[in-house]
Design a protein around this motif. Structure first.
Motif, PDB file in Angstrom:
ATOM      1  N   LEU A 207     -39.872 -28.910 -20.971  1.00 19.58           N
ATOM      2  CA  LEU A 207     -39.608 -27.541 -20.528  1.00 19.58           C
ATOM      3  C   LEU A 207     -38.153 -27.389 -20.126  1.00 19.58           C
ATOM      4  O   LEU A 207     -37.589 -26.306 -20.181  1.00 19.58           O
ATOM      5  N   ALA A 208     -37.555 -28.483 -19.668  1.00 21.19           N
ATOM      6  CA  ALA A 208     -36.117 -28.464 -19.370  1.00 21.19           C
ATOM      7  C   ALA A 208     -35.591 -29.874 -19.579  1.00 21.19           C
ATOM      8  O   ALA A 208     -36.146 -30.831 -19.041  1.00 21.19           O
ATOM      9  N   ASP A 209     -34.546 -29.997 -20.371  1.00 19.07           N
ATOM     10  CA  ASP A 209     -34.002 -31.307 -20.713  1.00 19.07           C
ATOM     11  C   ASP A 209     -33.098 -31.856 -19.607  1.00 19.07           C
ATOM     12  O   ASP A 209     -32.863 -33.050 -19.512  1.00 19.07           O
ATOM     13  N   THR A 210     -32.563 -30.943 -18.770  1.00 20.40           N
ATOM     14  CA  THR A 210     -31.778 -31.385 -17.610  1.00 20.40           C
ATOM     15  C   THR A 210     -32.218 -30.567 -16.404  1.00 20.40           C
ATOM     16  O   THR A 210     -32.776 -29.476 -16.547  1.00 20.40           O
TER      17      THR A 210
ATOM     18  N   ARG B 282     -26.208 -40.627 -11.832  1.00 21.25           N
ATOM     19  CA  ARG B 282     -27.434 -39.951 -11.383  1.00 21.25           C
ATOM     20  C   ARG B 282     -27.165 -38.501 -11.035  1.00 21.25           C
ATOM     21  O   ARG B 282     -28.079 -37.678 -11.057  1.00 21.25           O
ATOM     22  N   VAL B 283     -25.916 -38.195 -10.680  1.00 19.35           N
ATOM     23  CA  VAL B 283     -25.583 -36.822 -10.327  1.00 19.35           C
ATOM     24  C   VAL B 283     -24.120 -36.580 -10.679  1.00 19.35           C
ATOM     25  O   VAL B 283     -23.268 -37.426 -10.408  1.00 19.35           O
TER      26      VAL B 283
ATOM     27  N   TYR C 289     -24.591 -29.090  -9.702  1.00 17.22           N
ATOM     28  CA  TYR C 289     -24.618 -30.481 -10.168  1.00 17.22           C
ATOM     29  C   TYR C 289     -25.640 -30.612 -11.296  1.00 17.22           C
ATOM     30  O   TYR C 289     -26.640 -29.911 -11.332  1.00 17.22           O
ATOM     31  N   ASP C 290     -25.394 -31.587 -12.142  1.00 17.45           N
ATOM     32  CA  ASP C 290     -26.301 -31.972 -13.213  1.00 17.45           C
ATOM     33  C   ASP C 290     -27.012 -33.234 -12.742  1.00 17.45           C
ATOM     34  O   ASP C 290     -26.338 -34.179 -12.321  1.00 17.45           O
ATOM     35  N   LEU C 291     -28.319 -33.290 -12.806  1.00 18.84           N
ATOM     36  CA  LEU C 291     -29.049 -34.532 -12.492  1.00 18.84           C
ATOM     37  C   LEU C 291     -29.579 -35.111 -13.800  1.00 18.84           C
ATOM     38  O   LEU C 291     -29.724 -34.395 -14.786  1.00 18.84           O
ATOM     39  N   ASN C 292     -29.918 -36.407 -13.796  1.00 20.40           N
ATOM     40  CA  ASN C 292     -30.472 -36.938 -15.055  1.00 20.40           C
ATOM     41  C   ASN C 292     -31.995 -36.768 -15.099  1.00 20.40           C
ATOM     42  O   ASN C 292     -32.686 -37.483 -15.798  1.00 20.40           O
ATOM     43  N   ASP C 293     -32.508 -35.790 -14.367  1.00 23.17           N
ATOM     44  CA  ASP C 293     -33.939 -35.505 -14.330  1.00 23.17           C
ATOM     45  C   ASP C 293     -34.289 -34.490 -15.428  1.00 23.17           C
ATOM     46  O   ASP C 293     -33.396 -33.845 -15.983  1.00 23.17           O
ATOM     47  N   PHE C 294     -35.584 -34.335 -15.671  1.00 22.56           N
ATOM     48  CA  PHE C 294     -36.011 -33.318 -16.640  1.00 22.56           C
ATOM     49  C   PHE C 294     -37.430 -32.857 -16.295  1.00 22.56           C
ATOM     50  O   PHE C 294     -38.089 -33.449 -15.431  1.00 22.56           O
TER      51      PHE C 294
END
Ligand SMILES: Cc1cc2nc3c(=O)[nH]c(=O)nc-3n(C[C@H](O)[C@H](O)[C@H](O)COP(=O)(O)OP(=O)(O)OC[C@H]3O[C@@H](n4cnc5c(N)ncnc54)[C@H](O)[C@@H]3O)c2cc1C
Length: 406
Positions: A119-122, A147-148, A168-173
Protein backbone atom coordinates in the motif's frame (compact mmCIF):
# COMPACT_ATOMS: atom_id res chain seq x y z
CA UNK A 1 4.98 -38.98 16.32
CA UNK A 2 1.47 -39.86 15.22
CA UNK A 3 -0.14 -43.04 16.41
CA UNK A 4 -0.86 -44.04 12.83
CA UNK A 5 2.22 -45.29 11.01
CA UNK A 6 2.47 -44.06 7.44
CA UNK A 7 3.51 -46.15 4.46
CA UNK A 8 4.39 -44.77 1.06
CA UNK A 9 1.30 -44.43 -1.05
CA UNK A 10 -1.11 -45.40 1.72
CA UNK A 11 -3.88 -42.88 2.40
CA UNK A 12 -4.05 -42.17 6.12
CA UNK A 13 -7.61 -40.93 5.92
CA UNK A 14 -9.38 -43.78 7.69
CA UNK A 15 -13.16 -43.97 7.42
CA UNK A 16 -15.20 -45.38 10.33
CA UNK A 17 -18.53 -45.03 12.09
CA UNK A 18 -19.22 -42.71 15.01
CA UNK A 19 -20.96 -45.14 17.39
CA UNK A 20 -22.93 -42.44 19.24
CA UNK A 21 -24.17 -40.56 16.17
CA UNK A 22 -24.11 -43.37 13.61
CA UNK A 23 -22.35 -41.03 11.06
CA UNK A 24 -19.42 -41.81 8.78
CA UNK A 25 -16.28 -40.34 10.36
CA UNK A 26 -12.71 -40.07 9.12
CA UNK A 27 -9.41 -39.98 10.95
CA UNK A 28 -6.66 -37.85 9.49
CA UNK A 29 -3.05 -37.71 10.69
CA UNK A 30 -1.12 -34.47 10.54
CA UNK A 31 2.00 -33.09 12.19
CA UNK A 32 0.56 -29.83 13.44
CA UNK A 33 -2.77 -28.17 14.21
CA UNK A 34 -2.68 -24.38 14.37
CA UNK A 35 -5.47 -22.63 16.27
CA UNK A 36 -6.07 -19.09 14.96
CA UNK A 37 -5.80 -17.62 11.49
CA UNK A 38 -4.32 -14.16 12.01
CA UNK A 39 -0.88 -13.25 10.71
CA UNK A 40 0.79 -15.73 13.09
CA UNK A 41 -1.35 -18.69 12.04
CA UNK A 42 -1.27 -17.89 8.30
CA UNK A 43 2.48 -17.23 8.29
CA UNK A 44 3.13 -20.52 10.09
CA UNK A 45 0.75 -22.45 7.83
CA UNK A 46 2.79 -21.33 4.82
CA UNK A 47 6.24 -21.66 6.43
CA UNK A 48 5.66 -25.07 8.03
CA UNK A 49 3.95 -26.46 4.93
CA UNK A 50 6.94 -25.28 2.86
CA UNK A 51 9.17 -27.05 5.39
CA UNK A 52 7.47 -30.41 4.80
CA UNK A 53 5.02 -30.49 7.74
CA UNK A 54 1.40 -31.49 7.29
CA UNK A 55 -0.49 -28.64 8.90
CA UNK A 56 -4.17 -27.93 9.49
CA UNK A 57 -5.27 -24.46 10.62
CA UNK A 58 -8.49 -23.90 12.56
CA UNK A 59 -10.04 -20.43 12.58
CA UNK A 60 -13.35 -19.67 14.27
CA UNK A 61 -14.40 -16.81 11.99
CA UNK A 62 -12.40 -15.35 9.10
CA UNK A 63 -8.67 -15.14 8.52
CA UNK A 64 -7.32 -11.99 10.13
CA UNK A 65 -10.66 -11.02 11.70
CA UNK A 66 -9.30 -9.76 15.01
CA UNK A 67 -5.96 -7.93 15.54
CA UNK A 68 -4.43 -8.59 12.12
CA UNK A 69 -7.12 -6.81 10.09
CA UNK A 70 -7.26 -4.04 12.69
CA UNK A 71 -3.52 -3.46 12.32
CA UNK A 72 -1.97 -0.64 10.31
CA UNK A 73 0.02 -3.08 8.19
CA UNK A 74 3.31 -1.29 8.79
CA UNK A 75 6.46 -3.31 8.44
CA UNK A 76 8.78 -1.19 10.50
CA UNK A 77 12.27 -1.15 11.91
CA UNK A 78 11.30 0.09 15.38
CA UNK A 79 12.38 3.71 15.03
CA UNK A 80 9.06 4.74 16.53
CA UNK A 81 10.17 3.06 19.77
CA UNK A 82 13.32 5.21 19.91
CA UNK A 83 11.61 8.59 20.08
CA UNK A 84 12.98 9.06 23.58
CA UNK A 85 16.25 9.76 21.77
CA UNK A 86 18.00 6.44 22.51
CA UNK A 87 18.06 3.03 20.91
CA UNK A 88 16.61 0.37 23.20
CA UNK A 89 15.50 -3.27 23.32
CA UNK A 90 12.25 -2.60 21.46
CA UNK A 91 13.83 -0.58 18.68
CA UNK A 92 16.75 -2.98 18.14
CA UNK A 93 14.91 -6.35 18.27
CA UNK A 94 12.93 -5.29 15.24
CA UNK A 95 15.53 -3.27 13.32
CA UNK A 96 16.31 -5.96 10.73
CA UNK A 97 12.70 -6.80 9.90
CA UNK A 98 12.02 -4.46 6.94
CA UNK A 99 15.10 -5.91 5.20
CA UNK A 100 13.91 -9.45 6.00
CA UNK A 101 10.44 -8.74 4.57
CA UNK A 102 12.00 -7.21 1.46
CA UNK A 103 13.87 -10.50 0.99
CA UNK A 104 10.51 -12.32 1.23
CA UNK A 105 9.06 -9.87 -1.32
CA UNK A 106 11.97 -10.63 -3.65
CA UNK A 107 11.44 -14.40 -3.21
CA UNK A 108 14.75 -14.82 -1.37
CA UNK A 109 13.53 -16.10 2.01
CA UNK A 110 11.60 -19.04 3.53
CA UNK A 111 8.26 -17.42 2.78
CA UNK A 112 7.90 -16.20 -0.79
CA UNK A 113 5.89 -12.98 -1.02
CA UNK A 114 6.67 -12.18 -4.67
CA UNK A 115 3.80 -10.29 -6.26
CA UNK A 116 2.33 -9.06 -2.97
CA UNK A 117 1.03 -5.50 -3.47
CA UNK A 118 2.28 -2.83 -1.06
CA UNK A 119 0.00 0.00 0.00
CA UNK A 120 3.01 2.24 0.51
CA UNK A 121 6.58 1.45 -0.50
CA UNK A 122 8.05 4.02 1.91
CA UNK A 123 6.85 5.49 5.15
CA UNK A 124 7.50 9.05 6.31
CA UNK A 125 7.88 10.93 9.57
CA UNK A 126 7.16 14.63 9.91
CA UNK A 127 7.24 17.36 12.51
CA UNK A 128 6.56 21.05 12.58
CA UNK A 129 9.81 22.95 12.53
CA UNK A 130 11.58 23.53 15.85
CA UNK A 131 9.47 21.03 17.80
CA UNK A 132 11.94 18.13 17.64
CA UNK A 133 14.63 19.45 19.98
CA UNK A 134 17.52 17.01 20.43
CA UNK A 135 15.76 14.39 18.27
CA UNK A 136 17.03 16.34 15.24
CA UNK A 137 20.60 15.42 16.21
CA UNK A 138 19.60 11.87 17.13
CA UNK A 139 17.94 11.27 13.73
CA UNK A 140 21.08 12.54 12.00
CA UNK A 141 23.37 10.33 14.10
CA UNK A 142 25.53 7.52 12.78
CA UNK A 143 23.58 4.96 14.84
CA UNK A 144 20.50 5.60 12.69
CA UNK A 145 22.21 5.74 9.31
CA UNK A 146 20.17 3.80 6.75
CA UNK A 147 17.07 3.78 8.96
CA UNK A 148 16.00 7.41 8.71
CA UNK A 149 16.98 10.20 6.34
CA UNK A 150 15.85 13.81 6.22
CA UNK A 151 14.42 14.91 2.89
CA UNK A 152 15.14 18.25 1.27
CA UNK A 153 11.87 20.03 0.60
CA UNK A 154 12.21 19.48 -3.15
CA UNK A 155 12.30 15.70 -2.43
CA UNK A 156 9.07 15.75 -0.43
CA UNK A 157 6.21 13.68 -1.83
CA UNK A 158 3.25 15.72 -3.04
CA UNK A 159 1.09 14.99 0.05
CA UNK A 160 3.35 17.35 2.04
CA UNK A 161 2.79 20.29 -0.29
CA UNK A 162 1.94 23.28 1.90
CA UNK A 163 3.55 21.84 5.04
CA UNK A 164 6.01 23.94 6.98
CA UNK A 165 8.37 21.60 8.82
CA UNK A 166 10.72 18.63 8.45
CA UNK A 167 10.04 15.36 6.63
CA UNK A 168 12.02 12.14 6.99
CA UNK A 169 12.06 8.97 4.91
CA UNK A 170 12.04 5.70 6.89
CA UNK A 171 12.91 2.31 5.44
CA UNK A 172 9.48 1.05 6.56
CA UNK A 173 6.55 0.20 4.31
CA UNK A 174 2.86 -0.72 4.47
CA UNK A 175 1.49 -4.07 3.28
CA UNK A 176 -2.01 -4.75 2.05
CA UNK A 177 -3.00 -7.03 4.94
CA UNK A 178 -5.96 -8.89 3.33
CA UNK A 179 -3.77 -9.49 0.25
CA UNK A 180 -0.94 -10.72 2.51
CA UNK A 181 -3.22 -13.27 4.18
CA UNK A 182 -4.60 -14.44 0.80
CA UNK A 183 -1.06 -14.79 -0.50
CA UNK A 184 0.03 -16.86 2.51
CA UNK A 185 -2.82 -19.36 2.26
CA UNK A 186 -2.94 -19.51 -1.54
CA UNK A 187 -2.87 -23.19 -2.56
CA UNK A 188 -3.32 -24.23 1.09
CA UNK A 189 -7.00 -23.34 1.39
CA UNK A 190 -7.85 -27.03 1.94
CA UNK A 191 -5.56 -26.91 5.02
CA UNK A 192 -7.80 -24.28 6.66
CA UNK A 193 -10.92 -25.24 8.59
CA UNK A 194 -13.58 -22.89 9.96
CA UNK A 195 -14.01 -24.19 13.46
CA UNK A 196 -13.75 -22.79 16.97
CA UNK A 197 -11.47 -24.99 19.08
CA UNK A 198 -12.50 -25.51 22.68
CA UNK A 199 -13.04 -28.18 25.31
CA UNK A 200 -15.80 -29.75 23.18
CA UNK A 201 -13.51 -30.74 20.33
CA UNK A 202 -9.94 -30.72 21.68
CA UNK A 203 -8.31 -33.51 23.66
CA UNK A 204 -4.72 -34.17 24.70
CA UNK A 205 -3.50 -37.69 23.80
CA UNK A 206 -0.27 -39.49 24.76
CA UNK A 207 1.18 -38.60 21.33
CA UNK A 208 -0.13 -35.08 20.90
CA UNK A 209 -3.66 -33.83 20.43
CA UNK A 210 -6.94 -34.90 18.88
CA UNK A 211 -9.17 -32.27 17.27
CA UNK A 212 -12.67 -33.09 16.06
CA UNK A 213 -14.04 -30.94 13.26
CA UNK A 214 -17.24 -31.92 11.48
CA UNK A 215 -17.00 -35.62 10.65
CA UNK A 216 -13.22 -35.68 10.81
CA UNK A 217 -10.89 -36.38 13.70
CA UNK A 218 -7.43 -34.87 13.26
CA UNK A 219 -4.65 -36.61 15.18
CA UNK A 220 -1.73 -34.22 15.42
CA UNK A 221 1.66 -34.34 17.11
CA UNK A 222 1.83 -30.65 18.02
CA UNK A 223 -0.82 -28.04 18.79
CA UNK A 224 0.25 -24.47 18.02
CA UNK A 225 -1.84 -21.70 19.56
CA UNK A 226 -1.90 -18.53 17.47
CA UNK A 227 -5.26 -17.63 18.96
CA UNK A 228 -4.41 -14.04 19.93
CA UNK A 229 -7.12 -12.80 22.27
CA UNK A 230 -8.52 -16.37 22.36
CA UNK A 231 -5.25 -17.78 23.70
CA UNK A 232 -6.11 -17.28 27.38
CA UNK A 233 -9.20 -19.44 27.06
CA UNK A 234 -7.35 -22.13 25.11
CA UNK A 235 -4.53 -22.18 27.67
CA UNK A 236 -7.07 -22.52 30.49
CA UNK A 237 -8.86 -25.32 28.64
CA UNK A 238 -5.60 -27.24 28.51
CA UNK A 239 -4.83 -26.52 32.16
CA UNK A 240 -1.57 -24.73 31.32
CA UNK A 241 -2.27 -22.02 33.85
CA UNK A 242 1.37 -21.03 34.39
CA UNK A 243 1.38 -19.41 30.93
CA UNK A 244 0.56 -15.78 31.61
CA UNK A 245 -0.83 -13.35 29.08
CA UNK A 246 -1.73 -9.67 28.93
CA UNK A 247 -4.05 -7.53 26.90
CA UNK A 248 -3.28 -3.91 25.93
CA UNK A 249 -6.18 -1.92 24.51
CA UNK A 250 -6.17 0.75 21.81
CA UNK A 251 -8.82 3.18 20.59
CA UNK A 252 -7.97 3.78 16.93
CA UNK A 253 -9.62 6.54 14.92
CA UNK A 254 -11.02 6.07 11.41
CA UNK A 255 -11.29 9.28 9.39
CA UNK A 256 -12.99 9.68 6.02
CA UNK A 257 -11.68 13.02 4.75
CA UNK A 258 -12.98 14.93 1.76
CA UNK A 259 -9.57 16.29 0.69
CA UNK A 260 -8.60 13.13 -1.23
CA UNK A 261 -4.96 13.14 -0.09
CA UNK A 262 -3.29 9.92 1.08
CA UNK A 263 -0.66 10.05 3.80
CA UNK A 264 1.43 7.26 5.30
CA UNK A 265 3.48 8.83 8.05
CA UNK A 266 4.17 9.29 11.75
CA UNK A 267 3.57 12.76 13.13
CA UNK A 268 6.20 13.55 15.77
CA UNK A 269 5.42 17.23 16.22
CA UNK A 270 6.26 18.13 19.82
CA UNK A 271 6.65 14.48 20.73
CA UNK A 272 7.38 13.97 24.42
CA UNK A 273 6.95 10.21 24.83
CA UNK A 274 8.43 7.12 23.22
CA UNK A 275 5.58 6.92 20.73
CA UNK A 276 4.58 8.96 17.68
CA UNK A 277 1.85 11.48 18.33
CA UNK A 278 -0.10 10.13 15.34
CA UNK A 279 0.58 7.06 13.18
CA UNK A 280 -1.32 7.42 9.94
CA UNK A 281 -1.99 4.89 7.17
CA UNK A 282 -4.29 5.53 4.19
CA UNK A 283 -6.54 3.24 2.14
CA UNK A 284 -8.76 3.58 -0.91
CA UNK A 285 -9.26 6.79 -2.81
CA UNK A 286 -11.76 9.52 -3.70
CA UNK A 287 -14.95 9.13 -1.67
CA UNK A 288 -13.66 5.78 -0.31
CA UNK A 289 -10.49 7.29 1.15
CA UNK A 290 -9.82 6.26 4.75
CA UNK A 291 -7.17 7.58 7.11
CA UNK A 292 -6.59 5.06 9.89
CA UNK A 293 -4.96 6.79 12.83
CA UNK A 294 -3.12 5.24 15.77
CA UNK A 295 -0.02 6.10 17.78
CA UNK A 296 -0.26 7.97 21.09
CA UNK A 297 -3.75 9.12 20.10
CA UNK A 298 -4.94 5.49 20.25
CA UNK A 299 -2.96 4.49 23.36
CA UNK A 300 -4.23 7.40 25.45
CA UNK A 301 -7.65 7.17 23.77
CA UNK A 302 -8.65 4.16 25.88
CA UNK A 303 -9.30 6.64 28.70
CA UNK A 304 -11.67 8.70 26.54
CA UNK A 305 -15.23 7.99 25.49
CA UNK A 306 -15.80 7.57 21.74
CA UNK A 307 -17.14 11.14 21.51
CA UNK A 308 -14.16 12.52 23.45
CA UNK A 309 -11.74 10.56 21.27
CA UNK A 310 -13.32 11.93 18.09
CA UNK A 311 -13.20 15.49 19.41
CA UNK A 312 -9.56 14.96 20.38
CA UNK A 313 -8.70 13.47 16.97
CA UNK A 314 -10.27 16.46 15.19
CA UNK A 315 -8.08 18.81 17.21
CA UNK A 316 -4.96 16.69 16.67
CA UNK A 317 -5.41 16.52 12.90
CA UNK A 318 -6.17 20.23 12.65
CA UNK A 319 -3.04 20.99 14.64
CA UNK A 320 -0.62 18.39 13.18
CA UNK A 321 -1.83 18.32 9.55
CA UNK A 322 -2.98 21.93 9.10
CA UNK A 323 -2.13 22.12 5.40
CA UNK A 324 -5.06 19.84 4.49
CA UNK A 325 -8.73 20.81 4.66
CA UNK A 326 -10.64 18.80 7.27
CA UNK A 327 -14.04 20.28 6.45
CA UNK A 328 -16.70 17.56 6.12
CA UNK A 329 -14.48 14.73 7.34
CA UNK A 330 -16.29 11.83 8.99
CA UNK A 331 -14.85 10.27 12.18
CA UNK A 332 -15.39 6.99 14.02
CA UNK A 333 -13.46 4.91 16.55
CA UNK A 334 -12.32 1.29 16.68
CA UNK A 335 -11.54 -0.44 19.97
CA UNK A 336 -9.13 -3.33 19.73
CA UNK A 337 -7.03 -5.27 22.25
CA UNK A 338 -3.48 -6.41 21.64
CA UNK A 339 -2.89 -9.95 22.97
CA UNK A 340 0.61 -10.55 24.30
CA UNK A 341 2.69 -12.57 26.73
CA UNK A 342 2.64 -11.11 30.23
CA UNK A 343 5.42 -8.52 30.76
CA UNK A 344 4.62 -7.01 34.14
CA UNK A 345 3.54 -3.38 34.43
CA UNK A 346 1.64 -3.67 31.13
CA UNK A 347 4.74 -2.80 29.10
CA UNK A 348 5.19 -3.69 25.44
CA UNK A 349 7.11 -6.91 24.66
CA UNK A 350 10.17 -6.43 22.42
CA UNK A 351 10.23 -9.69 20.50
CA UNK A 352 8.06 -12.41 19.06
CA UNK A 353 7.14 -14.90 21.77
CA UNK A 354 7.15 -18.67 21.41
CA UNK A 355 7.04 -21.10 24.30
CA UNK A 356 6.69 -24.89 24.24
CA UNK A 357 5.13 -27.03 26.95
CA UNK A 358 5.11 -30.71 25.99
CA UNK A 359 3.34 -30.92 22.64
CA UNK A 360 1.81 -27.46 22.95
CA UNK A 361 3.32 -24.25 21.57
CA UNK A 362 1.99 -20.79 22.41
CA UNK A 363 2.82 -17.98 19.96
CA UNK A 364 2.40 -14.22 20.09
CA UNK A 365 4.08 -12.34 17.22
CA UNK A 366 3.50 -9.13 19.26
CA UNK A 367 3.83 -7.23 15.95
CA UNK A 368 2.89 -8.08 12.39
CA UNK A 369 6.43 -7.09 11.49
CA UNK A 370 7.87 -9.88 13.64
CA UNK A 371 6.11 -12.73 11.79
CA UNK A 372 9.39 -13.95 10.20
CA UNK A 373 11.06 -13.96 13.64
CA UNK A 374 8.10 -15.92 15.02
CA UNK A 375 8.47 -18.44 12.20
CA UNK A 376 12.17 -19.01 12.98
CA UNK A 377 11.39 -19.56 16.66
CA UNK A 378 8.58 -22.05 16.00
CA UNK A 379 10.67 -24.03 13.49
CA UNK A 380 13.42 -24.39 16.08
CA UNK A 381 10.94 -25.90 18.58
CA UNK A 382 9.39 -28.52 16.31
CA UNK A 383 10.31 -32.19 15.98
CA UNK A 384 11.17 -33.28 12.41
CA UNK A 385 8.25 -33.54 9.99
CA UNK A 386 6.71 -36.99 9.57
CA UNK A 387 7.68 -38.67 6.37
CA UNK A 388 5.12 -39.95 3.90
CA UNK A 389 2.04 -38.34 5.39
CA UNK A 390 -0.37 -37.78 2.51
CA UNK A 391 -1.76 -34.35 1.70
CA UNK A 392 -4.75 -33.32 3.73
CA UNK A 393 -8.05 -34.25 2.10
CA UNK A 394 -10.43 -31.51 0.90
CA UNK A 395 -12.87 -30.17 3.49
CA UNK A 396 -16.13 -28.26 3.04
CA UNK A 397 -15.36 -25.73 5.74
CA UNK A 398 -12.38 -23.77 4.41
CA UNK A 399 -11.92 -20.26 5.83
CA UNK A 400 -12.20 -17.01 3.88
CA UNK A 401 -9.96 -14.00 4.35
CA UNK A 402 -11.72 -11.23 6.30
CA UNK A 403 -11.93 -7.50 5.53
CA UNK A 404 -10.36 -4.43 7.09
CA UNK A 405 -12.19 -3.74 10.33
CA UNK A 406 -13.23 -0.22 9.47
C1 LIG B 1 -4.69 -1.28 16.05
C2 LIG B 1 -3.45 -2.11 15.84
C3 LIG B 1 -2.50 -1.69 14.94
C4 LIG B 1 -1.36 -2.46 14.73
N1 LIG B 1 -0.49 -2.06 13.78
C5 LIG B 1 0.61 -2.79 13.56
C6 LIG B 1 1.50 -2.41 12.55
O1 LIG B 1 1.29 -1.44 11.81
N2 LIG B 1 2.63 -3.14 12.40
C7 LIG B 1 2.89 -4.22 13.18
O2 LIG B 1 3.95 -4.81 13.01
N3 LIG B 1 2.02 -4.65 14.10
C8 LIG B 1 0.89 -3.97 14.32
N4 LIG B 1 -0.01 -4.39 15.24
C9 LIG B 1 0.21 -5.64 15.96
C10 LIG B 1 -0.26 -6.83 15.10
O3 LIG B 1 -1.45 -6.50 14.46
C11 LIG B 1 -0.46 -8.06 15.97
O4 LIG B 1 0.70 -8.34 16.70
C12 LIG B 1 -0.79 -9.27 15.11
O5 LIG B 1 -1.79 -9.00 14.16
C13 LIG B 1 -1.25 -10.42 15.99
O6 LIG B 1 -1.54 -11.49 15.13
P1 LIG B 1 -2.06 -12.87 15.67
O7 LIG B 1 -2.15 -13.79 14.51
O8 LIG B 1 -1.27 -13.30 16.85
O9 LIG B 1 -3.51 -12.55 16.28
P2 LIG B 1 -4.92 -12.26 15.60
O10 LIG B 1 -4.81 -11.53 14.34
O11 LIG B 1 -5.76 -11.66 16.66
O12 LIG B 1 -5.46 -13.70 15.25
C14 LIG B 1 -5.95 -14.61 16.22
C15 LIG B 1 -7.02 -15.44 15.54
O13 LIG B 1 -7.37 -16.54 16.37
C16 LIG B 1 -8.74 -16.80 16.21
N5 LIG B 1 -9.17 -17.58 17.38
C17 LIG B 1 -9.12 -17.17 18.67
N6 LIG B 1 -9.56 -18.17 19.46
C18 LIG B 1 -9.86 -19.21 18.66
C19 LIG B 1 -10.36 -20.54 18.91
N7 LIG B 1 -10.63 -20.97 20.14
N8 LIG B 1 -10.57 -21.37 17.86
C20 LIG B 1 -10.30 -20.94 16.58
N9 LIG B 1 -9.84 -19.69 16.29
C21 LIG B 1 -9.61 -18.85 17.33
C22 LIG B 1 -9.36 -15.41 16.12
O14 LIG B 1 -10.63 -15.45 15.50
C23 LIG B 1 -8.32 -14.66 15.31
O15 LIG B 1 -8.61 -14.67 13.92
C24 LIG B 1 -1.17 -3.66 15.45
C25 LIG B 1 -2.14 -4.08 16.36
C26 LIG B 1 -3.27 -3.32 16.55
C27 LIG B 1 -4.31 -3.84 17.50
Amino acid sequence: MNNQQSQPGVDLVQPGVDLEEGRQVSEVAADIAIVGGGIAGCWLLRLLSNSGYRVILFEQEELGCDQTLASQGMIHGGLKYALGGTLNGSSEAIAGMPRRWRRCLAGDDDVDLQGLPLLADTYHMFAQRSTLGRLTTFFASKALRGRVSRLDSEQWPSEFTGFNGVVYDLNDFVVDVPALLSHLVSGLEHCTYRQRIDANNLMATPNGYQVKAGDTTYNVGTLVSCAGNGSRELINTLGLNDLQTQSRPLKQVVVRPKHGVKLNAHCVTGVTSNEPRLTITSYGQGTDLVWYVGGLLATTGVDRSDAEQIAFARRELAHCVPWLDWTGADYSTLDVDRAEPYQGGGVRPDEAYVTKIGNFIQCFPTKLTLAPDLGDRVLSELPPASTNLPSLPPNQQTVDVGHFRW
